[in-house]
Motif scaffolding. Structure first.
Motif, PDB file in Angstrom:
ATOM      1  N   ALA A  44       0.866  -1.123  -0.027  1.00  0.00           N
ATOM      2  CA  ALA A  44       0.067   0.170   0.018  1.00  0.00           C
ATOM      3  C   ALA A  44       1.133   1.381   0.073  1.00  0.00           C
ATOM      4  O   ALA A  44       0.265   2.053  -0.856  1.00  0.00           O
ATOM      5  CB  ALA A  44      -0.625  -0.106   1.261  1.00  0.00           C
ATOM      6  N   VAL A  45       1.982   1.311   0.810  1.00  0.00           N
ATOM      7  CA  VAL A  45       2.999   2.419   0.932  1.00  0.00           C
ATOM      8  C   VAL A  45       3.336   2.596  -0.462  1.00  0.00           C
ATOM      9  O   VAL A  45       3.760   3.672  -1.039  1.00  0.00           O
ATOM     10  CB  VAL A  45       3.897   2.378   1.919  1.00  0.00           C
ATOM     11  CG1 VAL A  45       5.621   3.260   1.676  1.00  0.00           C
ATOM     12  CG2 VAL A  45       3.233   1.969   3.253  1.00  0.00           C
ATOM     13  N   TYR A  63      -4.106  13.754  -7.450  1.00  0.00           N
ATOM     14  CA  TYR A  63      -4.243  12.239  -6.813  1.00  0.00           C
ATOM     15  C   TYR A  63      -4.135  12.607  -5.385  1.00  0.00           C
ATOM     16  O   TYR A  63      -3.922  11.616  -4.819  1.00  0.00           O
ATOM     17  CB  TYR A  63      -2.965  11.727  -7.590  1.00  0.00           C
ATOM     18  CG  TYR A  63      -3.145  11.678  -9.100  1.00  0.00           C
ATOM     19  CD1 TYR A  63      -3.377  10.107  -9.590  1.00  0.00           C
ATOM     20  CD2 TYR A  63      -1.792  12.730  -9.939  1.00  0.00           C
ATOM     21  CE1 TYR A  63      -3.692  10.354 -11.103  1.00  0.00           C
ATOM     22  CE2 TYR A  63      -2.243  12.008 -11.313  1.00  0.00           C
ATOM     23  CZ  TYR A  63      -3.440  11.110 -11.646  1.00  0.00           C
ATOM     24  OH  TYR A  63      -3.029  10.560 -12.688  1.00  0.00           O
ATOM     25  N   LEU A  64      -4.031  13.702  -5.029  1.00  0.00           N
ATOM     26  CA  LEU A  64      -3.372  13.553  -3.717  1.00  0.00           C
ATOM     27  C   LEU A  64      -4.700  12.946  -2.637  1.00  0.00           C
ATOM     28  O   LEU A  64      -4.486  12.531  -1.533  1.00  0.00           O
ATOM     29  CB  LEU A  64      -3.288  15.308  -3.211  1.00  0.00           C
ATOM     30  CG  LEU A  64      -2.238  16.060  -3.594  1.00  0.00           C
ATOM     31  CD1 LEU A  64      -1.870  17.048  -3.139  1.00  0.00           C
ATOM     32  CD2 LEU A  64      -0.515  15.174  -2.906  1.00  0.00           C
ATOM     33  N   SER A  65      -5.873  13.577  -3.002  1.00  0.00           N
ATOM     34  CA  SER A  65      -7.028  12.764  -2.460  1.00  0.00           C
ATOM     35  C   SER A  65      -7.439  11.563  -2.565  1.00  0.00           C
ATOM     36  O   SER A  65      -7.607  10.499  -1.526  1.00  0.00           O
ATOM     37  CB  SER A  65      -8.235  13.258  -2.967  1.00  0.00           C
ATOM     38  OG  SER A  65      -8.484  13.210  -4.093  1.00  0.00           O
ATOM     39  N   LEU A  70      -6.337   5.950   0.666  1.00  0.00           N
ATOM     40  CA  LEU A  70      -5.833   4.917  -0.190  1.00  0.00           C
ATOM     41  C   LEU A  70      -4.622   4.535   1.608  1.00  0.00           C
ATOM     42  O   LEU A  70      -4.387   3.638   2.046  1.00  0.00           O
ATOM     43  CB  LEU A  70      -4.770   4.284  -0.715  1.00  0.00           C
ATOM     44  CG  LEU A  70      -5.151   4.290  -2.878  1.00  0.00           C
ATOM     45  CD1 LEU A  70      -4.480   4.355  -4.131  1.00  0.00           C
ATOM     46  CD2 LEU A  70      -5.980   3.309  -2.502  1.00  0.00           C
ATOM     47  N   ALA A  71      -4.146   5.995   1.737  1.00  0.00           N
ATOM     48  CA  ALA A  71      -3.526   5.817   3.015  1.00  0.00           C
ATOM     49  C   ALA A  71      -3.828   4.987   4.276  1.00  0.00           C
ATOM     50  O   ALA A  71      -4.530   4.317   5.075  1.00  0.00           O
ATOM     51  CB  ALA A  71      -3.015   6.597   2.972  1.00  0.00           C
ATOM     52  N   PHE A  72      -5.390   5.494   4.030  1.00  0.00           N
ATOM     53  CA  PHE A  72      -6.344   5.584   5.515  1.00  0.00           C
ATOM     54  C   PHE A  72      -6.798   3.841   4.820  1.00  0.00           C
ATOM     55  O   PHE A  72      -7.144   3.099   6.217  1.00  0.00           O
ATOM     56  CB  PHE A  72      -7.701   5.900   5.361  1.00  0.00           C
ATOM     57  CG  PHE A  72      -8.848   5.464   6.597  1.00  0.00           C
ATOM     58  CD1 PHE A  72      -8.750   5.921   7.764  1.00  0.00           C
ATOM     59  CD2 PHE A  72      -9.853   4.918   5.842  1.00  0.00           C
ATOM     60  CE1 PHE A  72      -9.845   5.765   8.126  1.00  0.00           C
ATOM     61  CE2 PHE A  72     -11.204   4.701   6.439  1.00  0.00           C
ATOM     62  CZ  PHE A  72     -10.996   4.709   8.147  1.00  0.00           C
ATOM     63  N   SER A  77      -6.676  -1.532   6.937  1.00  0.00           N
ATOM     64  CA  SER A  77      -5.940  -2.995   6.590  1.00  0.00           C
ATOM     65  C   SER A  77      -5.352  -3.670   7.702  1.00  0.00           C
ATOM     66  O   SER A  77      -5.456  -4.703   8.223  1.00  0.00           O
ATOM     67  CB  SER A  77      -5.637  -3.000   5.145  1.00  0.00           C
ATOM     68  OG  SER A  77      -4.999  -2.635   5.202  1.00  0.00           O
ATOM     69  N   SER A  78      -4.350  -2.843   8.254  1.00  0.00           N
ATOM     70  CA  SER A  78      -3.611  -3.298   8.836  1.00  0.00           C
ATOM     71  C   SER A  78      -3.916  -3.072  10.730  1.00  0.00           C
ATOM     72  O   SER A  78      -3.268  -4.606  10.674  1.00  0.00           O
ATOM     73  CB  SER A  78      -2.224  -2.196   8.694  1.00  0.00           C
ATOM     74  OG  SER A  78      -1.655  -2.261   7.773  1.00  0.00           O
TER      75      SER A  78
END
Length: 97
Positions: A44-45, A63-65, A70-72, A77-78
């Motif tokens: 993901a990173v 792409y920033l949003s 994706l970071a959230f 998921s982690s």
């Protein structure tokens, strides 16, 4: 864009692709479920980093949003995988005499 910017962005992309290849090898070889869960988090990173390189190359803020979402999702998921593994370990510890 200048030549230095192009070289740095292409270099970053090459490093991200190399890290992705090593990540796939780690997922394939990972002996435990926790190793594979960490590999999914790293994937993901790497996806976020790749999108960031593309955003810098095209100079687009669109792409920033997407990167934030994706970071959230990667974080949640982690946490979900960690809770699943912890619950599984607790259940197996109760079964042991």
């Amino acid at each position: 864009m200048t030549l230095a910017n192009d070289l740095l962005l292409h270099g970053a992309l090459v490093l991200i692709l190399l890290a992705g290849a090593l990540l796939l090898a780690g997922v394939w070889r990972g002996p435990t479920m926790l190793d594979r869960a960490i590999a999914v988090d790293v994937a993901a990173v790497l996806i976020i980093a790749g999108i960031g390189v593309d955003a810098a190359f095209t100079r687009s803020r669109y792409y920033l949003s997407i990167m934030l979402v994706l970071a959230f999702l990667g974080f949640t998921s982690s946490v979900a995988i960690a809770r699943f593994i912890a619950a599984r370990d607790r259940a197996s510890a109760k079964e042991r005499p």
